[in-house]
Design a protein around this motif. Structure first.
Motif, short mmCIF file in Angstrom:
data_model
loop_
_atom_site.label_atom_id
_atom_site.label_comp_id
_atom_site.label_asym_id
_atom_site.label_seq_id
_atom_site.Cartn_x
_atom_site.Cartn_y
_atom_site.Cartn_z
N SER A 4 18.23 17.63 -12.25
CA SER A 4 18.05 16.19 -12.39
C SER A 4 18.77 15.66 -13.62
CB SER A 4 16.56 15.86 -12.51
OG SER A 4 16.03 16.36 -13.72
N SER A 57 18.64 11.85 -16.23
CA SER A 57 17.86 10.67 -16.55
C SER A 57 18.73 9.62 -17.21
CB SER A 57 16.71 11.03 -17.50
OG SER A 57 15.91 12.03 -16.94
N TYR A 87 15.16 6.11 -15.36
CA TYR A 87 15.24 6.53 -13.97
C TYR A 87 15.67 7.98 -13.93
CZ TYR A 87 15.06 1.53 -13.10
OH TYR A 87 14.68 0.22 -13.07
N VAL A 88 14.93 8.79 -13.19
CA VAL A 88 15.24 10.21 -13.05
C VAL A 88 15.81 10.40 -11.64
CG1 VAL A 88 14.36 12.56 -13.14
CG2 VAL A 88 13.35 10.79 -14.61
N TYR A 89 17.01 10.99 -11.58
CA TYR A 89 17.72 11.19 -10.32
C TYR A 89 17.83 12.67 -10.02
CZ TYR A 89 19.50 6.44 -11.18
OH TYR A 89 19.62 5.09 -11.42
N ASN A 90 17.85 13.03 -8.73
CA ASN A 90 18.12 14.41 -8.37
C ASN A 90 19.63 14.59 -8.19
OD1 ASN A 90 18.78 13.42 -5.80
ND2 ASN A 90 16.94 14.21 -4.82
N ILE A 133 16.63 8.52 -6.65
CA ILE A 133 15.64 8.33 -7.71
C ILE A 133 14.39 9.12 -7.33
CG2 ILE A 133 14.17 6.70 -8.92
CD1 ILE A 133 16.36 4.62 -8.53
N ILE A 134 13.99 10.04 -8.22
CA ILE A 134 12.79 10.84 -7.95
C ILE A 134 11.62 10.45 -8.84
CG2 ILE A 134 14.03 12.79 -6.95
CD1 ILE A 134 13.81 14.20 -9.67
N ASN A 135 11.91 9.66 -9.89
CA ASN A 135 10.83 9.21 -10.77
C ASN A 135 11.32 8.02 -11.59
OD1 ASN A 135 8.35 9.10 -12.00
ND2 ASN A 135 8.52 11.05 -13.06
N THR A 136 10.41 7.15 -11.95
CA THR A 136 10.71 6.01 -12.82
C THR A 136 9.64 6.01 -13.91
OG1 THR A 136 11.59 4.75 -10.96
CG2 THR A 136 11.05 3.52 -12.95
N ILE A 137 10.10 5.94 -15.16
CA ILE A 137 9.19 6.01 -16.31
C ILE A 137 9.40 4.78 -17.17
CG2 ILE A 137 8.55 7.39 -18.33
CD1 ILE A 137 10.06 9.73 -16.84
#
Length: 64
Positions: A40, A42, A50-53, A58-62
């Motif tokens: 991943s 970020s 935004y965390v991308y694979n 997008i696999i997560n948003t913080i």
């Protein structure tokens, strides 16, 4: 396919696999690369990270 490097050039982040092939290009806009792992990467854009694979999904948003 694993991520081996993410290189920032101008307003773009270039993502490379373990064979050195470019697999993604992400626009940073006014954001910044926060880091990456083998699976991943970020990018901080505005008030969010935004965390991308490796496929660019997008696999997560913080909240930053």
């Amino acid at each position: 396919m694993a991520i081996s490097a993410v290189v920032v050039k101008g307003n773009f982040a270039y993502v490379y696999d373990e064979r050195g092939r470019q697999i993604r290009v992400e626009s940073l806009g006014s954001g910044s690369l926060q880091g990456y792992t083998s699976s991943s990467y970020s990018i901080k854009k505005g008030a969010f990270i935004y965390v991308y694979n490796e496929k660019g999904q997008i696999i997560n948003t913080i909240s930053a």
